[in-house]
Design a protein around this motif. Structure first.
Motif, PDB file in Angstrom:
ATOM      1  N   GLN A  90       7.404 -19.389  -6.381  1.00  0.00           N
ATOM      2  CA  GLN A  90       5.982 -18.848  -5.144  1.00  0.00           C
ATOM      3  C   GLN A  90       6.296 -17.727  -5.181  1.00  0.00           C
ATOM      4  OE1 GLN A  90       4.699 -20.329  -2.941  1.00  0.00           O
ATOM      5  NE2 GLN A  90       4.345 -22.250  -3.738  1.00  0.00           N
ATOM      6  N   PRO A  91       4.587 -17.110  -4.960  1.00  0.00           N
ATOM      7  CA  PRO A  91       5.682 -15.655  -5.176  1.00  0.00           C
ATOM      8  C   PRO A  91       5.933 -15.144  -3.822  1.00  0.00           C
ATOM      9  CG  PRO A  91       3.114 -16.556  -4.227  1.00  0.00           C
ATOM     10  CD  PRO A  91       4.126 -17.698  -4.978  1.00  0.00           C
ATOM     11  N   ARG A  92       6.534 -13.487  -3.959  1.00  0.00           N
ATOM     12  CA  ARG A  92       7.577 -13.275  -2.974  1.00  0.00           C
ATOM     13  C   ARG A  92       6.720 -12.398  -2.036  1.00  0.00           C
ATOM     14  NH1 ARG A  92      10.223 -14.579  -7.076  1.00  0.00           N
ATOM     15  NH2 ARG A  92      10.212 -12.001  -8.101  1.00  0.00           N
ATOM     16  N   SER A  93       5.843 -12.222  -1.266  1.00  0.00           N
ATOM     17  CA  SER A  93       5.071 -11.185  -0.397  1.00  0.00           C
ATOM     18  C   SER A  93       5.909 -11.185   0.209  1.00  0.00           C
ATOM     19  CB  SER A  93       3.320 -12.305  -0.474  1.00  0.00           C
ATOM     20  OG  SER A  93       3.724 -13.375   0.737  1.00  0.00           O
ATOM     21  N   ALA A  94       5.027  -9.235   0.698  1.00  0.00           N
ATOM     22  CA  ALA A  94       6.112  -8.814   1.365  1.00  0.00           C
ATOM     23  C   ALA A  94       4.617  -7.709   2.122  1.00  0.00           C
ATOM     24  CB  ALA A  94       7.223  -7.963   1.045  1.00  0.00           C
ATOM     25  N   PHE A  95       5.468  -7.385   3.085  1.00  0.00           N
ATOM     26  CA  PHE A  95       4.810  -5.779   3.803  1.00  0.00           C
ATOM     27  C   PHE A  95       5.988  -4.628   3.548  1.00  0.00           C
ATOM     28  CE2 PHE A  95       1.736  -8.422   5.873  1.00  0.00           C
ATOM     29  CZ  PHE A  95       0.525  -7.970   5.234  1.00  0.00           C
ATOM     30  N   VAL A  96       5.272  -3.642   2.492  1.00  0.00           N
ATOM     31  CA  VAL A  96       6.419  -2.759   2.993  1.00  0.00           C
ATOM     32  C   VAL A  96       5.244  -1.100   3.342  1.00  0.00           C
ATOM     33  CG1 VAL A  96       7.325  -1.164   1.018  1.00  0.00           C
ATOM     34  CG2 VAL A  96       7.222  -3.516   0.286  1.00  0.00           C
ATOM     35  N   SER A  97       6.294  -0.534   3.641  1.00  0.00           N
ATOM     36  CA  SER A  97       6.247   0.303   4.307  1.00  0.00           C
ATOM     37  C   SER A  97       5.801   2.163   3.472  1.00  0.00           C
ATOM     38  CB  SER A  97       6.852   0.900   5.489  1.00  0.00           C
ATOM     39  OG  SER A  97       6.107   0.374   6.897  1.00  0.00           O
ATOM     40  N   TYR A  98       5.749   1.750   2.911  1.00  0.00           N
ATOM     41  CA  TYR A  98       5.931   3.167   1.718  1.00  0.00           C
ATOM     42  C   TYR A  98       5.595   5.036   2.665  1.00  0.00           C
ATOM     43  CZ  TYR A  98       4.693   6.487  -1.773  1.00  0.00           C
ATOM     44  OH  TYR A  98       4.811   7.176  -3.110  1.00  0.00           O
ATOM     45  N   THR A 118      -5.195  -2.026  -7.371  1.00  0.00           N
ATOM     46  CA  THR A 118      -4.472  -2.860  -8.305  1.00  0.00           C
ATOM     47  C   THR A 118      -4.211  -4.520  -7.852  1.00  0.00           C
ATOM     48  OG1 THR A 118      -3.166  -0.808  -8.837  1.00  0.00           O
ATOM     49  CG2 THR A 118      -2.022  -2.767  -9.931  1.00  0.00           C
ATOM     50  N   PRO A 119      -3.888  -5.102  -8.755  1.00  0.00           N
ATOM     51  CA  PRO A 119      -4.128  -6.622  -8.639  1.00  0.00           C
ATOM     52  C   PRO A 119      -2.883  -6.954  -8.207  1.00  0.00           C
ATOM     53  CG  PRO A 119      -5.616  -6.588 -10.622  1.00  0.00           C
ATOM     54  CD  PRO A 119      -5.206  -5.481 -10.137  1.00  0.00           C
ATOM     55  N   GLY A 120      -2.458  -7.617  -6.937  1.00  0.00           N
ATOM     56  CA  GLY A 120      -1.686  -7.639  -6.660  1.00  0.00           C
ATOM     57  C   GLY A 120      -1.226  -7.108  -5.009  1.00  0.00           C
ATOM     58  N   THR A 121      -2.063  -5.848  -4.743  1.00  0.00           N
ATOM     59  CA  THR A 121      -1.283  -4.920  -4.409  1.00  0.00           C
ATOM     60  C   THR A 121      -2.257  -4.637  -3.133  1.00  0.00           C
ATOM     61  OG1 THR A 121      -1.671  -3.493  -5.647  1.00  0.00           O
ATOM     62  CG2 THR A 121       1.276  -4.025  -4.957  1.00  0.00           C
ATOM     63  N   VAL A 122      -2.455  -4.370  -2.113  1.00  0.00           N
ATOM     64  CA  VAL A 122      -3.535  -4.049  -0.906  1.00  0.00           C
ATOM     65  C   VAL A 122      -2.794  -3.253   0.107  1.00  0.00           C
ATOM     66  CG1 VAL A 122      -3.208  -5.891   0.685  1.00  0.00           C
ATOM     67  CG2 VAL A 122      -5.738  -4.517   0.399  1.00  0.00           C
ATOM     68  N   LEU A 134       1.013   1.015   5.172  1.00  0.00           N
ATOM     69  CA  LEU A 134       1.217   0.228   5.326  1.00  0.00           C
ATOM     70  C   LEU A 134       0.926  -0.693   3.810  1.00  0.00           C
ATOM     71  CD1 LEU A 134       3.065  -2.127   6.860  1.00  0.00           C
ATOM     72  CD2 LEU A 134       0.876  -2.977   7.603  1.00  0.00           C
ATOM     73  N   ILE A 135       2.084  -1.728   2.623  1.00  0.00           N
ATOM     74  CA  ILE A 135       1.230  -2.218   2.465  1.00  0.00           C
ATOM     75  C   ILE A 135       1.869  -3.389   1.468  1.00  0.00           C
ATOM     76  CG2 ILE A 135       1.236  -2.346  -1.125  1.00  0.00           C
ATOM     77  CD1 ILE A 135       2.148   0.855  -0.569  1.00  0.00           C
ATOM     78  N   HIS A 136       0.407  -4.219   1.317  1.00  0.00           N
ATOM     79  CA  HIS A 136       1.078  -5.745   1.074  1.00  0.00           C
ATOM     80  C   HIS A 136       0.956  -5.880  -1.121  1.00  0.00           C
ATOM     81  CE1 HIS A 136       0.236 -10.341   0.889  1.00  0.00           C
ATOM     82  NE2 HIS A 136       0.798 -10.506   1.966  1.00  0.00           N
ATOM     83  N   ALA A 137       1.919  -6.490  -0.785  1.00  0.00           N
ATOM     84  CA  ALA A 137       2.430  -6.536  -2.151  1.00  0.00           C
ATOM     85  C   ALA A 137       2.769  -8.533  -1.993  1.00  0.00           C
ATOM     86  CB  ALA A 137       3.471  -6.112  -2.977  1.00  0.00           C
ATOM     87  N   LEU A 138       1.853  -8.878  -3.087  1.00  0.00           N
ATOM     88  CA  LEU A 138       1.774 -10.189  -3.793  1.00  0.00           C
ATOM     89  C   LEU A 138       2.669 -10.595  -4.070  1.00  0.00           C
ATOM     90  CD1 LEU A 138       0.184 -12.758  -3.925  1.00  0.00           C
ATOM     91  CD2 LEU A 138      -0.132 -11.992  -6.161  1.00  0.00           C
ATOM     92  N   ASP A 139       4.096  -9.846  -5.161  1.00  0.00           N
ATOM     93  CA  ASP A 139       5.105 -10.899  -5.294  1.00  0.00           C
ATOM     94  C   ASP A 139       6.034  -9.368  -5.856  1.00  0.00           C
ATOM     95  OD1 ASP A 139       6.828 -12.836  -6.491  1.00  0.00           O
ATOM     96  OD2 ASP A 139       6.669 -11.937  -8.323  1.00  0.00           O
ATOM     97  N   VAL A 140       7.120  -9.331  -4.587  1.00  0.00           N
ATOM     98  CA  VAL A 140       7.991  -8.319  -5.164  1.00  0.00           C
ATOM     99  C   VAL A 140       9.680  -8.590  -4.927  1.00  0.00           C
ATOM    100  CG1 VAL A 140       7.572  -7.736  -2.748  1.00  0.00           C
ATOM    101  CG2 VAL A 140       8.508  -6.073  -3.870  1.00  0.00           C
TER     102      VAL A 140
END
Length: 163
Positions: A90-98, A118-122, A134-140
């Motif tokens: 299972q991916p470990r998705s997360a919202f990250v404040s950059y 870049t696939p996996g981030t938005v 604010l970035i959403h990463a599919l697997d971090v």
């Protein structure tokens, strides 16, 4: 004599429109070249009132290095996302404040679009004061590592270009 005085208010837009038209035409013919030139000249003329002042890129040669890194990262991320999707993990998705160091609106836009390409981030949002992205990463695994990688690979060259 500047490009604007020669009737090209956005010379890079003119070049970009011409190149994009050639790709869309799927072949270089006399008609596609003429149409590309017409679009590249007419669209900037019609829209120049809506554009802010031209960005001042201090080191445009850094753009070539930047685009090379982005293209490489898109390829690598595409492979990584494909492997992740095909695996049972299972991916470990997360919202990250950059935290942004960029202040130039065009630089922030380029950074946000690069992250989204870049696939996996938005890129999800920019704070009202322009200091956080604010970035959403599919697997971090590690938020700090993601922030460090984005800064080193994308924001640092953009800072160099726009400062």
């Amino acid at each position: 004599m500047t490009a604007e005085r020669l009737g090209f208010p956005q010379p890079w837009l003119t070049v970009a429109l011409f190149v994009v038209w050639q790709f869309l035409a799927d072949s270089v013919t006399g008609a596609s070249v003429v149409m590309g030139l017409i679009l590249g000249v007419v669209i900037p003329q019609i829209t120049h009132r809506f554009w802010p002042d031209s960005p001042s890129m201090k080191k445009p040669w850094v753009l070539v290095r930047y685009l090379t890194v982005v293209l490489y990262d898109i390829i690598v991320a595409s492979i990584s996302v494909t492997i992740l999707i095909l695996s049972p993990r299972q991916p470990r998705s997360a919202f990250v404040s950059y935290p942004l160091q960029l202040h130039d609106p065009l630089g922030i836009t380029i950074l946000a679009n690069t992250i989204s390409l870049t696939p996996g981030t938005v890129s999800a949002d920019v704070s009202d004061d322009g200091t956080l992205l604010l970035i959403h990463a599919l697997d971090v695994d590690d938020d700090a590592e993601l922030i460090r990688a984005i800064h080193q690979r994308y924001e640092k060259p953009l800072l160099e270009m726009f400062r």
